[in-house]
Design a protein around this motif. Structure first.
Motif, short mmCIF file in Angstrom:
data_model
loop_
_atom_site.label_atom_id
_atom_site.label_comp_id
_atom_site.label_asym_id
_atom_site.label_seq_id
_atom_site.Cartn_x
_atom_site.Cartn_y
_atom_site.Cartn_z
N LYS A 263 -2.78 20.32 56.49
CA LYS A 263 -3.27 20.00 57.65
C LYS A 263 -4.73 20.30 57.73
O LYS A 263 -5.23 20.01 58.80
CB LYS A 263 -2.65 20.71 58.84
CG LYS A 263 -1.12 20.33 59.17
CD LYS A 263 -0.49 21.01 60.23
CE LYS A 263 0.90 20.68 60.55
NZ LYS A 263 1.59 21.70 61.30
N LEU A 267 -7.90 19.43 60.99
CA LEU A 267 -7.67 20.56 61.90
C LEU A 267 -8.96 21.16 62.13
O LEU A 267 -9.80 21.79 61.33
CB LEU A 267 -6.67 21.49 61.96
CG LEU A 267 -5.41 21.34 62.03
CD1 LEU A 267 -4.27 22.44 61.61
CD2 LEU A 267 -4.90 20.83 63.63
N SER A 286 -7.98 27.38 61.79
CA SER A 286 -7.12 27.40 62.62
C SER A 286 -5.79 27.84 62.12
O SER A 286 -5.65 27.73 60.95
CB SER A 286 -7.07 26.14 63.38
OG SER A 286 -6.53 25.14 62.41
N GLU A 288 -3.11 26.83 62.17
CA GLU A 288 -1.95 25.78 61.23
C GLU A 288 -2.68 25.33 60.02
O GLU A 288 -1.82 24.83 59.13
CB GLU A 288 -1.98 24.61 62.14
CG GLU A 288 -0.92 24.44 63.47
CD GLU A 288 -1.92 24.93 64.75
OE1 GLU A 288 -3.09 25.31 64.39
OE2 GLU A 288 -1.49 24.66 65.71
N ALA A 289 -3.79 25.66 59.68
CA ALA A 289 -4.52 25.05 58.54
C ALA A 289 -4.25 26.19 57.26
O ALA A 289 -4.81 25.66 56.27
CB ALA A 289 -6.20 25.09 58.85
#
Ligand code: NAD
Length: 344
Positions: A263, A267, A286, A288-289
């Motif tokens: 991701k 992102l 971030s 999620e990255a």
């Protein structure tokens, strides 16, 4: 299986460490010690070792098959050549010699006598290095493009022969040889560019630390730093790959491995307050990255040093530490010293 009968030449810190920690009984039998110091002789006797009264007596003893040289660096060459001429195999501590010219003299005699000459570049087995090697080989964080390898102490140069140029003192020869050996063993690419900065903070006649920058032809940039005046330490390793980064704080493998998720591309980082300003460029990825992992030990996919020594001496196996690799490391050290001289 008969153990190889060794005499340790130089029974100080490292000579006694080989006896106590490294030389496994079933492969290697330490039959005695030769050291010029009374203190070292006494401590050898205390653990029941025979103490020879001269190098000549060691070399004349036909029961002795091999010697380990663990004297100060300037004494390695003469002892190695005498031992090889006497028909003994030789294991030599690092740095193998004061310069490439000395090493070439040793290697010529090893070739002439057909005896094994092998150098104890033991830090190829260090757990922290094995992690970096695994990252390099598996591509877990993508192709590595920056490698920073540091060791930081706070105690200056030990007050022994390491402070004296004539004995091969200084941190480039002492610790630099380990860190350079690790990198050159890892990265199979010629060096395109290098620069170096020696430090003499404590006023010794030899370098008490240095920073060496290397650029390899395959594009990898490396920084090797040794310091002896660091009351606070930077991480042992910091490496960046195209898909993550690893920071290993210390030999205990504390640190983190940060791997980008798929991701990462989509992102966008959010701006953060930084000091009294705002930044998007310096914002962390971030959540999620990336995924963070602990640093896990990686078992070596090659034999322990003395197991390999045994196989080389008894069965003609290939040495893990090859003399041409050792020569390449020493050539780079010669080149670094030349660069420092040029800059004076
Ligand atoms: P040290 O000063 O503790 O011991 C050296 C010993 O050699 C002393 O006992 C001294 O009396 C003896 N000696 C000096 N000249 C001699 C000679 N001509 N013949 C016989 N004995 C002699 O030094 P050390 O820390 O043990 O270092 C010894 C060697 O081991 C060096 O080359 C050093 O770079 C290497 N070393 C390697 C590692 C490693 O991790 N591979 C670690 C420490 C030292």
């Amino acid at each position: 299986m008969t153990a190889i009968k060794f005499v340790i030449i130089g029974y100080g810190g490292m000579g006694s460490y080989h006896k106590k920690e490294l030389m496994p009984n079933e492969l290697v039998q330490v039959v005695g010690v030769y050291d010029i110091s009374q203190t070292a002789q006494d401590s050898a006797r205390e653990v029941g070792l025979k103490v020879y009264d001269s190098l000549e007596h060691v070399l004349a003893d036909e029961t002795v098959e091999a010697v380990l040289i663990a004297t100060p660096n300037d004494a390695h060459k003469a002892i190695a050549i005498a031992a090889l001429h006497a028909g003994k195999h030789v294991i030599c501590e690092k740095p193998v010699a004061m310069n490439v010219a000395e090493l070439d003299d040793i290697l010529a005699v090893a070739k002439e006598t057909g005896k094994t000459f092998m150098v104890h570049q033991n830090r190829r087995w260090d757990p922290d290095f094995l992690v970096i090697r695994d990252l390099y080989q598996t591509g877990q964080i993508g192709d590595l493009f920056q490698i920073e390898s540091r060791v930081h102490g706070a105690n200056g140069i030990p007050g022994d022969w390491r402070e004296q140029a004539k004995h091969g003192g200084g941190m480039l020869l002492d610790w630099g040889v380990h860190l350079i050996d690790q990198l050159l063993w890892l990265i199979d690419s010629p060096i395109k560019q290098m620069s170096v900065d020696f430090s003499y903070i404590l006023g010794n006649e030899v370098d008490d630390g240095f920073i060496l920058y290397l650029t390899f032809e395959n594009g990898i940039r490396a920084l090797i730093e040794v310091g002896t005046t660091n009351y606070s330490q930077l991480p042992r390793w910091y490496v960046k790959g195209l898909n993550g980064a690893a920071k290993i704080e210390d030999w205990d493998l504390s640190g983190e491995l940060v791997v980008a998720t798929n991701k990462a591309d989509v992102l966008a980082p959010k701006p953060i307050k930084a000091g009294v300003g705002l930044t998007k460029t310096m914002a962390p990825p971030s959540e999620e990255a990336t995924v963070k992992h602990a640093i896990n030990p990686i078992p070596a996919d090659f034999l322990p040093f003395y197991q390999n020594v045994f196989d080389v001496m008894r069965h003609g196996a290939q040495p893990i530490v090859k003399n041409e690799q050792v020569r390449k490391v020493l050539q780079l050290i010669d080149d670094v010293f030349a660069l420092v001289e040029e800059a004076k």
